[in-house]
Write a protein that holds these residues in place. Structure first.
Motif, short mmCIF file in Angstrom:
data_model
loop_
_atom_site.label_atom_id
_atom_site.label_comp_id
_atom_site.label_asym_id
_atom_site.label_seq_id
_atom_site.Cartn_x
_atom_site.Cartn_y
_atom_site.Cartn_z
N GLN A 1 0.82 -1.21 0.00
CA GLN A 1 0.00 0.00 0.00
C GLN A 1 0.85 1.26 0.00
O GLN A 1 0.55 2.24 -0.70
CB GLN A 1 -0.93 0.00 1.22
CG GLN A 1 -2.05 -1.00 1.16
CD GLN A 1 -3.06 -0.77 2.27
OE1 GLN A 1 -3.58 0.34 2.44
NE2 GLN A 1 -3.34 -1.80 3.05
N ALA A 2 1.92 1.25 0.76
CA ALA A 2 2.82 2.41 0.79
C ALA A 2 3.45 2.63 -0.58
O ALA A 2 3.61 3.78 -1.03
CB ALA A 2 3.90 2.21 1.85
N PHE A 3 3.79 1.54 -1.25
CA PHE A 3 4.36 1.67 -2.60
C PHE A 3 3.36 2.30 -3.56
O PHE A 3 3.70 3.21 -4.33
CB PHE A 3 4.81 0.31 -3.11
CG PHE A 3 5.20 0.33 -4.57
CD1 PHE A 3 6.33 1.03 -4.98
CD2 PHE A 3 4.44 -0.34 -5.51
CE1 PHE A 3 6.68 1.06 -6.33
CE2 PHE A 3 4.80 -0.33 -6.85
CZ PHE A 3 5.92 0.38 -7.26
N SER A 4 2.11 1.83 -3.54
CA SER A 4 1.10 2.42 -4.41
C SER A 4 0.92 3.91 -4.12
O SER A 4 0.83 4.74 -5.04
CB SER A 4 -0.24 1.69 -4.25
OG SER A 4 -0.17 0.39 -4.78
N HIS A 5 0.86 4.24 -2.83
CA HIS A 5 0.74 5.65 -2.43
C HIS A 5 1.95 6.44 -2.93
O HIS A 5 1.81 7.57 -3.43
CB HIS A 5 0.61 5.73 -0.91
CG HIS A 5 0.22 7.09 -0.41
ND1 HIS A 5 -0.16 7.32 0.89
CD2 HIS A 5 0.16 8.30 -1.03
CE1 HIS A 5 -0.44 8.60 1.05
NE2 HIS A 5 -0.23 9.21 -0.10
N PHE A 6 3.12 5.87 -2.81
CA PHE A 6 4.36 6.50 -3.27
C PHE A 6 4.30 6.82 -4.77
O PHE A 6 4.72 7.90 -5.19
CB PHE A 6 5.52 5.56 -2.96
CG PHE A 6 6.86 5.99 -3.49
CD1 PHE A 6 7.68 6.83 -2.75
CD2 PHE A 6 7.32 5.53 -4.73
CE1 PHE A 6 8.92 7.22 -3.23
CE2 PHE A 6 8.56 5.92 -5.21
CZ PHE A 6 9.36 6.76 -4.47
N THR A 7 3.79 5.90 -5.57
CA THR A 7 3.74 6.13 -7.02
C THR A 7 2.80 7.28 -7.36
O THR A 7 3.08 8.07 -8.27
CB THR A 7 3.31 4.86 -7.78
OG1 THR A 7 1.97 4.48 -7.40
CG2 THR A 7 4.25 3.71 -7.49
N TRP A 8 1.71 7.38 -6.64
CA TRP A 8 0.78 8.50 -6.85
C TRP A 8 1.44 9.82 -6.44
O TRP A 8 1.35 10.81 -7.17
CB TRP A 8 -0.49 8.25 -6.02
CG TRP A 8 -1.48 9.37 -6.02
CD1 TRP A 8 -2.44 9.60 -6.97
CD2 TRP A 8 -1.64 10.40 -5.03
NE1 TRP A 8 -3.18 10.72 -6.63
CE2 TRP A 8 -2.70 11.22 -5.44
CE3 TRP A 8 -0.98 10.69 -3.85
CZ2 TRP A 8 -3.13 12.32 -4.71
CZ3 TRP A 8 -1.39 11.79 -3.11
CH2 TRP A 8 -2.45 12.59 -3.54
#
Length: 203
Positions: A79-86
């Motif tokens: 989830q942190a990775f997805s948030h990071f990409t955004w």
């Protein structure tokens, strides 16, 4: 079979863009994530079939998130990775559908208004679906990720997005297909546009 090749090519573009963001995430968070390298192949037997291939992964395959609002209990890193990409893309895209064996990942989806990313691209609806279920965790906090206005709650610190990220690996998606004498102008233009906005670094 042109349509079939185009679908495979969309998958390759998606995977290579995800690889770029994963490399930057690893560099900034010191938490290793890596997407597999993939290729498009055709057998030399006169067949018109095209094959999307990747290295074999040994171990327990886990789906941490999907391309909507599902997240497993042990999905903080995903989830942190997805948030990071955004955050890193200035809200222009999000890598989702995080799955694989440990830190070796494959078959992501990317939500974006850019339609090149394939059938799993749900655009802003997909991004909003993620944030409706996402509560920022300690990794989001450590990275200082900007929060979405639609999140119900968050421990993230607000901040401005100052840079884009990338990796020279993204060009290999284009090279893999050119070597096979396959050219799709639409997708090549997308890769060229990404090269123009991403600060390439070797991680």
């Amino acid at each position: 079979r042109v349509q079939e090749r185009q679908l495979h090519y969309s998958d390759i573009v998606t995977q290579e863009v995800a690889r770029s963001f994963a490399a930057a995430f690893t560099a900034e968070s010191n938490k290793k994530l890596q997407f597999l390298k993939v290729a498009l192949m055709q057998l030399e037997d006169g067949s018109e079939e095209w094959y999307y291939v990747e290295p074999y992964m040994s171990g327990d395959y886990v789906k941490y998130t999907n391309n909507s609002s599902y997240a497993s209990q042990d999905s903080d890193l995903a989830q942190a990775f997805s948030h990071f990409t955004w955050h890193k893309s200035g809200g222009r895209l999000m890598v989702t559908d995080i799955q694989g064996v440990s830190a070796a990942l494959t078959d992501p989806q990317i939500h974006s208004e850019d339609k090149c990313f394939g059938r799993g691209n749900l655009g802003t609806f997909g991004i909003d679906s993620f944030f409706m279920m996402h509560q920022c965790n300690h990794i989001c906090h450590e990275l200082g990720l900007e929060k979405s206005k639609i999140q119900f709650s968050s421990f993230c610190r607000s901040g401005s997005v100052t840079s884009w990220i990338g990796s020279d690996d993204i060009g290999e998606a284009n090279a893999s297909v050119v070597d096979l004498q396959v050219s799709f102008t639409k997708h090549s233009n997308v890769l060229a546009r990404w090269r123009s906005v991403i600060d390439f670094k070797e991680f």
